[in-house]
Design a protein around this motif. Structure first.
Motif, PDB file in Angstrom:
ATOM      1  N   LYS A  98      38.448 -17.089  14.491  1.00 10.86           N
ATOM      2  CA  LYS A  98      39.595 -17.968  14.244  1.00 10.86           C
ATOM      3  C   LYS A  98      39.282 -19.404  14.641  1.00 10.86           C
ATOM      4  O   LYS A  98      39.601 -20.346  13.906  1.00 10.86           O
ATOM      5  N   LEU A  99      38.645 -19.595  15.789  1.00 11.24           N
ATOM      6  CA  LEU A  99      38.301 -20.948  16.223  1.00 11.24           C
ATOM      7  C   LEU A  99      37.307 -21.592  15.262  1.00 11.24           C
ATOM      8  O   LEU A  99      37.431 -22.776  14.924  1.00 11.24           O
ATOM      9  N   ALA A 100      36.315 -20.821  14.818  1.00 10.72           N
ATOM     10  CA  ALA A 100      35.303 -21.347  13.909  1.00 10.72           C
ATOM     11  C   ALA A 100      35.883 -21.742  12.559  1.00 10.72           C
ATOM     12  O   ALA A 100      35.337 -22.611  11.875  1.00 10.72           O
ATOM     13  N   ASN A 101      36.997 -21.130  12.195  1.00 10.23           N
ATOM     14  CA  ASN A 101      37.593 -21.378  10.886  1.00 10.23           C
ATOM     15  C   ASN A 101      38.961 -22.047  10.963  1.00 10.23           C
ATOM     16  O   ASN A 101      39.737 -21.996  10.010  1.00 10.23           O
ATOM     17  N   THR A 109      44.403 -19.500  20.522  1.00  8.01           N
ATOM     18  CA  THR A 109      43.864 -20.441  19.537  1.00  8.01           C
ATOM     19  C   THR A 109      44.665 -21.743  19.521  1.00  8.01           C
ATOM     20  O   THR A 109      44.090 -22.816  19.341  1.00  8.01           O
ATOM     21  N   MET A 110      45.966 -21.668  19.738  1.00  3.86           N
ATOM     22  CA  MET A 110      46.767 -22.891  19.816  1.00  3.86           C
ATOM     23  C   MET A 110      46.389 -23.703  21.052  1.00  3.86           C
ATOM     24  O   MET A 110      46.281 -24.927  20.996  1.00  3.86           O
ATOM     25  N   ALA A 111      46.182 -23.024  22.188  1.00  2.00           N
ATOM     26  CA  ALA A 111      45.791 -23.736  23.411  1.00  2.00           C
ATOM     27  C   ALA A 111      44.478 -24.487  23.203  1.00  2.00           C
ATOM     28  O   ALA A 111      44.346 -25.653  23.587  1.00  2.00           O
ATOM     29  N   VAL A 112      43.512 -23.827  22.566  1.00  2.00           N
ATOM     30  CA  VAL A 112      42.218 -24.473  22.312  1.00  2.00           C
ATOM     31  C   VAL A 112      42.386 -25.633  21.334  1.00  2.00           C
ATOM     32  O   VAL A 112      41.891 -26.735  21.579  1.00  2.00           O
ATOM     33  N   LYS A 113      43.082 -25.388  20.227  1.00  2.00           N
ATOM     34  CA  LYS A 113      43.277 -26.448  19.228  1.00  2.00           C
ATOM     35  C   LYS A 113      43.980 -27.654  19.853  1.00  2.00           C
ATOM     36  O   LYS A 113      43.571 -28.797  19.654  1.00  2.00           O
ATOM     37  N   SER A 114      45.015 -27.386  20.606  1.00  2.00           N
ATOM     38  CA  SER A 114      45.765 -28.466  21.234  1.00  2.00           C
ATOM     39  C   SER A 114      44.897 -29.223  22.235  1.00  2.00           C
ATOM     40  O   SER A 114      44.872 -30.454  22.262  1.00  2.00           O
ATOM     41  N   HIS A 115      44.149 -28.485  23.061  1.00  2.00           N
ATOM     42  CA  HIS A 115      43.244 -29.096  24.044  1.00  2.00           C
ATOM     43  C   HIS A 115      42.203 -29.985  23.360  1.00  2.00           C
ATOM     44  O   HIS A 115      41.883 -31.066  23.856  1.00  2.00           O
ATOM     45  N   ILE A 139      29.724 -17.591  15.759  1.00  2.00           N
ATOM     46  CA  ILE A 139      29.117 -18.116  16.986  1.00  2.00           C
ATOM     47  C   ILE A 139      28.195 -19.281  16.628  1.00  2.00           C
ATOM     48  O   ILE A 139      28.227 -20.336  17.268  1.00  2.00           O
ATOM     49  N   GLY A 140      27.383 -19.103  15.577  1.00  2.00           N
ATOM     50  CA  GLY A 140      26.502 -20.183  15.130  1.00  2.00           C
ATOM     51  C   GLY A 140      27.270 -21.423  14.727  1.00  2.00           C
ATOM     52  O   GLY A 140      26.885 -22.550  15.056  1.00  2.00           O
ATOM     53  N   LYS A 141      28.367 -21.229  14.028  1.00  2.00           N
ATOM     54  CA  LYS A 141      29.196 -22.367  13.605  1.00  2.00           C
ATOM     55  C   LYS A 141      29.755 -23.106  14.817  1.00  2.00           C
ATOM     56  O   LYS A 141      29.733 -24.338  14.875  1.00  2.00           O
ATOM     57  N   LEU A 142      30.225 -22.356  15.813  1.00  2.00           N
ATOM     58  CA  LEU A 142      30.777 -22.993  17.012  1.00  2.00           C
ATOM     59  C   LEU A 142      29.700 -23.683  17.841  1.00  2.00           C
ATOM     60  O   LEU A 142      29.956 -24.721  18.455  1.00  2.00           O
ATOM     61  N   LEU A 143      28.487 -23.106  17.847  1.00  2.00           N
ATOM     62  CA  LEU A 143      27.376 -23.760  18.557  1.00  2.00           C
ATOM     63  C   LEU A 143      27.076 -25.132  17.971  1.00  2.00           C
ATOM     64  O   LEU A 143      26.551 -26.008  18.666  1.00  2.00           O
ATOM     65  N   ASN A 144      27.396 -25.310  16.700  1.00  2.63           N
ATOM     66  CA  ASN A 144      27.136 -26.577  16.015  1.00  2.63           C
ATOM     67  C   ASN A 144      28.387 -27.431  15.859  1.00  2.63           C
ATOM     68  O   ASN A 144      28.402 -28.359  15.055  1.00  2.63           O
ATOM     69  N   THR A 145      29.427 -27.107  16.618  1.00  4.68           N
ATOM     70  CA  THR A 145      30.677 -27.862  16.564  1.00  4.68           C
ATOM     71  C   THR A 145      30.864 -28.609  17.874  1.00  4.68           C
ATOM     72  O   THR A 145      30.731 -28.040  18.951  1.00  4.68           O
ATOM     73  N   ARG A 146      31.153 -29.884  17.754  1.00  3.19           N
ATOM     74  CA  ARG A 146      31.331 -30.741  18.928  1.00  3.19           C
ATOM     75  C   ARG A 146      32.381 -30.177  19.882  1.00  3.19           C
ATOM     76  O   ARG A 146      33.408 -29.659  19.454  1.00  3.19           O
ATOM     77  N   ASN A 147      32.110 -30.282  21.163  1.00  3.52           N
ATOM     78  CA  ASN A 147      32.991 -29.914  22.274  1.00  3.52           C
ATOM     79  C   ASN A 147      33.069 -28.419  22.561  1.00  3.52           C
ATOM     80  O   ASN A 147      33.830 -28.015  23.442  1.00  3.52           O
ATOM     81  N   TYR A 148      32.310 -27.589  21.854  1.00  3.45           N
ATOM     82  CA  TYR A 148      32.251 -26.156  22.156  1.00  3.45           C
ATOM     83  C   TYR A 148      30.967 -25.846  22.920  1.00  3.45           C
ATOM     84  O   TYR A 148      29.885 -26.313  22.549  1.00  3.45           O
ATOM     85  N   TYR A 149      31.108 -25.053  23.964  1.00 10.52           N
ATOM     86  CA  TYR A 149      29.987 -24.618  24.796  1.00 10.52           C
ATOM     87  C   TYR A 149      30.150 -23.124  25.056  1.00 10.52           C
ATOM     88  O   TYR A 149      31.245 -22.585  24.955  1.00 10.52           O
ATOM     89  N   PHE A 150      29.056 -22.479  25.424  1.00  7.11           N
ATOM     90  CA  PHE A 150      29.079 -21.035  25.660  1.00  7.11           C
ATOM     91  C   PHE A 150      28.550 -20.702  27.044  1.00  7.11           C
ATOM     92  O   PHE A 150      27.600 -21.337  27.528  1.00  7.11           O
ATOM     93  N   VAL A 151      29.155 -19.700  27.651  1.00  9.00           N
ATOM     94  CA  VAL A 151      28.600 -19.101  28.858  1.00  9.00           C
ATOM     95  C   VAL A 151      27.398 -18.275  28.390  1.00  9.00           C
ATOM     96  O   VAL A 151      27.496 -17.579  27.375  1.00  9.00           O
ATOM     97  N   PRO A 152      26.255 -18.361  29.087  1.00 11.76           N
ATOM     98  CA  PRO A 152      25.124 -17.522  28.690  1.00 11.76           C
ATOM     99  C   PRO A 152      25.535 -16.055  28.549  1.00 11.76           C
ATOM    100  O   PRO A 152      26.391 -15.559  29.286  1.00 11.76           O
ATOM    101  N   MET A 153      24.893 -15.379  27.575  1.00 11.69           N
ATOM    102  CA  MET A 153      25.261 -14.008  27.217  1.00 11.69           C
ATOM    103  C   MET A 153      24.051 -13.083  27.335  1.00 11.69           C
ATOM    104  O   MET A 153      22.917 -13.540  27.352  1.00 11.69           O
TER     105      MET A 153
END
Length: 191
Positions: A98-101, A109-115, A139-153
């Motif tokens: 949902k976030l990626a799209n 998702t609203m909290a993230v979008k609003s933030h 995940i790949g799309k979000l890795l290439n989107t500004r302001n998104y970061y991931f906890v190592p997995m």
């Protein structure tokens, strides 16, 4: 971390909720001001891991704040500048998709979008059985989107669940510090 307001959003990877709550307690002790957000499913579903009411009571006790669990209550986060960083832990494959799209149909998702209106970091702690399959593109799309970061997995059970990845919940404090500085903590996939 005094002075940092952390939006702490939780989705329905129920088997990892206890790890997320333990990290929440740790972050509170470290001085984060925590604004809790729960998906509607997480806020209302009793599972073999515990009841929804027990979870909500525990989170509100840790944070000292009422949980946000409606889209309407999550929307003011960005316009009000209520958070410095948003953490989604656990973040399901469904929420990542949902976030990626740009789909905004849950409190999380609203909290993230609003933030994101503030151009501030979002940290995702993935917990999904299809991270290396159907969710990989998101995940790949979000890795290439500004302001998104991931906890190592890491793969939690490569034999029985070969496409599953779960965040290293113990690394959330380090990943938060890195994201606040605009940096992705590496390595992204751990052994």
């Amino acid at each position: 971390m005094n002075g940092i307001t952390l939006g702490f959003a939780m989705c329905g990877s129920f088997c990892t909720i206890s790890k997320a709550v333990a990290v929440m307690e740790q972050l509170k002790k470290e001085g984060y001001d925590i604004l809790p957000v729960l998906s509607s499913i997480t806020a209302s579903t009793d599972t073999r891991f515990g009841s929804a009411e027990e979870l909500k009571d525990r989170i509100e006790g840790i944070c000292g704040k009422k949980i946000i669990n409606t889209i309407e209550d999550a929307e003011p986060i960005g316009p009000g500048g209520l958070t410095d960083i948003m953490l989604v832990a656990p973040c399901t494959g469904n929420t990542a998709a949902k976030l990626a799209n740009a789909i905004t149909d849950t409190p999380v998702t609203m909290a993230v979008k609003s933030h994101l209106r503030q151009q501030k970091p979002v940290l995702l702690a993935m917990a999904t059985n299809d991270a290396l399959a159907g969710s990989a593109q998101n995940i790949g799309k979000l890795l290439n989107t500004r302001n998104y970061y991931f906890v190592p997995m890491r793969q939690d059970d490569p034999v029985r669940k070969p496409t599953s990845l779960v965040a290293e919940f113990a690394m959330i404090p380090q990943a938060l510090n890195a994201a606040l500085k605009g940096s992705q903590l590496r390595p992204l996939i751990t052994a």
